[in-house]
Design a protein around this motif. Structure first.
Motif, short mmCIF file in Angstrom:
data_model
loop_
_atom_site.label_atom_id
_atom_site.label_comp_id
_atom_site.label_asym_id
_atom_site.label_seq_id
_atom_site.Cartn_x
_atom_site.Cartn_y
_atom_site.Cartn_z
N LYS A 39 -16.44 9.23 -15.69
CA LYS A 39 -16.82 8.63 -14.40
C LYS A 39 -15.72 9.00 -13.40
O LYS A 39 -14.54 8.77 -13.65
CB LYS A 39 -16.92 7.11 -14.57
CG LYS A 39 -17.35 6.38 -13.33
CD LYS A 39 -18.86 6.31 -13.21
CE LYS A 39 -19.25 5.82 -11.81
NZ LYS A 39 -20.06 6.79 -11.07
N ILE A 40 -16.13 9.58 -12.30
CA ILE A 40 -15.16 9.98 -11.28
C ILE A 40 -15.33 9.09 -10.06
O ILE A 40 -16.27 9.25 -9.29
CB ILE A 40 -15.37 11.47 -10.90
CG1 ILE A 40 -15.24 12.35 -12.15
CG2 ILE A 40 -14.38 11.89 -9.83
CD1 ILE A 40 -15.51 13.82 -11.91
N ASP A 93 -22.84 26.79 -11.12
CA ASP A 93 -24.13 26.17 -10.81
C ASP A 93 -24.11 25.48 -9.45
O ASP A 93 -25.09 25.54 -8.70
CB ASP A 93 -24.49 25.13 -11.89
CG ASP A 93 -24.81 25.80 -13.22
OD1 ASP A 93 -25.05 27.03 -13.22
OD2 ASP A 93 -24.81 25.10 -14.25
N ALA A 94 -23.01 24.82 -9.13
CA ALA A 94 -22.97 24.07 -7.87
C ALA A 94 -22.83 24.99 -6.66
O ALA A 94 -23.38 24.72 -5.60
CB ALA A 94 -21.81 23.07 -7.89
N GLU A 149 -19.10 15.00 -14.09
CA GLU A 149 -19.36 13.73 -14.79
C GLU A 149 -20.29 13.97 -15.97
O GLU A 149 -20.10 13.42 -17.06
CB GLU A 149 -19.98 12.71 -13.83
CG GLU A 149 -18.99 12.16 -12.82
CD GLU A 149 -19.45 10.84 -12.23
OE1 GLU A 149 -20.65 10.54 -12.29
OE2 GLU A 149 -18.60 10.12 -11.68
N LYS A 150 -21.29 14.80 -15.74
CA LYS A 150 -22.27 15.06 -16.78
C LYS A 150 -21.68 15.92 -17.90
O LYS A 150 -21.84 15.63 -19.09
CB LYS A 150 -23.47 15.78 -16.16
CG LYS A 150 -24.74 15.55 -16.90
CD LYS A 150 -25.91 16.09 -16.13
CE LYS A 150 -27.12 16.09 -17.04
NZ LYS A 150 -28.22 16.86 -16.51
N LEU A 168 -19.96 16.65 -3.70
CA LEU A 168 -20.78 15.65 -4.40
C LEU A 168 -21.47 16.30 -5.60
O LEU A 168 -21.48 15.75 -6.71
CB LEU A 168 -21.82 15.07 -3.42
CG LEU A 168 -22.74 13.98 -3.94
CD1 LEU A 168 -21.95 12.77 -4.41
CD2 LEU A 168 -23.73 13.56 -2.85
N ASP A 169 -22.01 17.48 -5.38
CA ASP A 169 -22.69 18.22 -6.44
C ASP A 169 -21.72 18.54 -7.58
O ASP A 169 -22.04 18.37 -8.77
CB ASP A 169 -23.25 19.52 -5.81
CG ASP A 169 -24.20 20.26 -6.74
OD1 ASP A 169 -24.45 19.77 -7.85
OD2 ASP A 169 -24.68 21.34 -6.34
N ASP A 201 -21.23 20.10 -1.29
CA ASP A 201 -20.99 20.69 -2.60
C ASP A 201 -20.04 19.84 -3.44
O ASP A 201 -20.12 19.85 -4.67
CB ASP A 201 -20.40 22.10 -2.45
CG ASP A 201 -21.40 23.06 -1.81
OD1 ASP A 201 -22.59 22.94 -2.11
OD2 ASP A 201 -20.98 23.92 -1.02
N ILE A 228 -19.00 16.92 -8.40
CA ILE A 228 -18.68 15.67 -9.11
C ILE A 228 -19.82 15.29 -10.06
O ILE A 228 -19.59 14.90 -11.20
CB ILE A 228 -18.36 14.55 -8.11
CG1 ILE A 228 -16.98 14.81 -7.50
CG2 ILE A 228 -18.39 13.18 -8.77
CD1 ILE A 228 -16.59 13.90 -6.39
N PHE A 229 -21.07 15.44 -9.62
CA PHE A 229 -22.23 15.19 -10.49
C PHE A 229 -22.09 15.99 -11.77
O PHE A 229 -22.26 15.49 -12.88
CB PHE A 229 -23.53 15.65 -9.81
CG PHE A 229 -24.14 14.67 -8.87
CD1 PHE A 229 -24.31 13.35 -9.22
CD2 PHE A 229 -24.60 15.08 -7.62
CE1 PHE A 229 -24.90 12.46 -8.35
CE2 PHE A 229 -25.19 14.20 -6.74
CZ PHE A 229 -25.34 12.88 -7.10
N ARG A 230 -21.81 17.26 -11.61
CA ARG A 230 -21.82 18.16 -12.76
C ARG A 230 -20.63 17.91 -13.69
O ARG A 230 -20.76 18.02 -14.91
CB ARG A 230 -21.84 19.62 -12.29
CG ARG A 230 -23.17 19.99 -11.68
CD ARG A 230 -23.16 21.36 -11.04
NE ARG A 230 -24.28 21.47 -10.10
CZ ARG A 230 -25.52 21.77 -10.46
NH1 ARG A 230 -25.80 22.02 -11.71
NH2 ARG A 230 -26.48 21.83 -9.56
#
Lengths: 129, 183
Positions: free
Chosen positions: A57-58, A17-18, A51-52, A44-45, A42, A47-49
């Motif tokens: 929490k990273i 996805d990222a 974490e979710k 950052l993207d 990417d 890490i978002f995914r």
């Protein structure tokens, strides 16, 4: 605690996805930058995914350390010093350093960031929680 | 004139969701170039409007103390063209907030029909970037008022907006007692 396969599957989905890559491209050995063509935003993207997907929490700089390369004690003439290499070991215990430590040039540093490295990192985070 | 691609906020739940509308009109010159004989709203500008809606939603979570920029659109799909006379409704929801930025999901709809779906990643500009202000506080405040944001926000005090550093100076310059003194 999910199995290694389950972790890999979720990591693969996050990277698909990222980065807009195909499922078959996301192998454990694939490097994020070299093989999957990840760019700075990417990360950052990703890490978002992560974490979710894993409800973790990273902290900034934990998965992708960003200040090792700029430290004159750690890098001299485009190569990691012994102290620098030790830092990499401590900061990235989840990375496979065997090949890298033989020739710790800065240009090889990006190769440490593989799909497998992310899986190991997630495993260590989940085990610690 | 500012590069504004939404007309009005119609819903604003701080930290959660924002909805804005965009009316499409033949009076907009760009429609005549896109395309001659078949004017329709460019998807790039729909994306910009959604990014603006989400940008304000994300920016509000730090009382606009951080500089929010659109960094990446990981996913986007468009399902139908939009023509003059139609009203787009953009809905943006925060998926995740982090120290470095935010991720949102968004839709664009026409009369309840799905027109587009997007994911967007916003990043906060660091201090190393040259220009400290993306906007002058009073300009930005004026911009938010024009978009009806304050009509959607029930209680500024509760949101901590009174502590927003830019607000006071902006109020002093432009809005004290309802008078507009900004140059």
């Amino acid at each position: 605690m999910p199995t290694k396969e389950e972790i890999f599957e979720k990591v693969r989905t996050a990277l698909e996805d990222a980065l807009g890559v195909d499922e078959e491209d996301v192998t454990p050995e694939a490097s994020l930058i070299g093989d999957l063509e990840a760019e700075s935003i990417d990360f950052l993207d990703i890490i978002f995914r992560l974490e979710k997907a894993f409800d973790i929490k990273i902290p900034r700089g934990e998965l992708f350390p960003d200040n090792l390369l700029n430290d004159p004690n750690y890098v001299v003439d485009g190569k990691f010093t012994d102290e620098g290499l030790q830092q990499v070991r401590e900061r990235m215990p989840f990375a496979d350093l065997e090949e890298f430590s033989k020739n710790p040039e800065v240009q090889n540093f990006a190769n440490l960031f593989t799909v497998q490295m992310i899986c190991r990192y997630v495993e260590s985070k989940l085990a610690a929680s | 004139m500012r590069w504004i691609w939404i007309d009005k906020f119609i819903e604003f739940q701080p930290g959660v969701r924002a909805k804005a509308i965009k009316n499409v009109s033949l009076a907009e010159e760009h429609l005549h170039d896109h395309y001659p004989g078949y004017p329709n709203m460019p998807n790039s500008l729909i994306t910009e409007g959604i990014a603006q809606t989400g940008g304000v939603l994300v920016g509000e979570t730090t009382q606009f103390t951080k500089r929010v920029v659109l960094a990446k659109i990981p996913k986007v799909s468009f399902y139908r063209p939009v023509v003059a006379g139609e009203t787009l409704t953009y809905t943006v929801e925060i998926e995740m907030l982090m120290d470095e930025g935010a991720m949102v999901s968004a839709t664009s709809q026409v009369d309840g029909e799905l027109q587009a779906e997007l994911e967007m990643v916003y990043a906060y500009l660091g201090d190393e970037h040259v220009n400290p202000n993306l906007f002058q506080p009073q300009d930005f405040l004026l911009h938010l008022r024009q978009l009806g944001l304050f009509d959607r926000l029930p209680n500024l005090e509760e949101l901590g907006w009174n502590d927003w550093p830019g607000l006071q100076s902006a109020e002093e310059v432009s809005w004290k007692n309802g008078k507009h003194h900004a140059s």
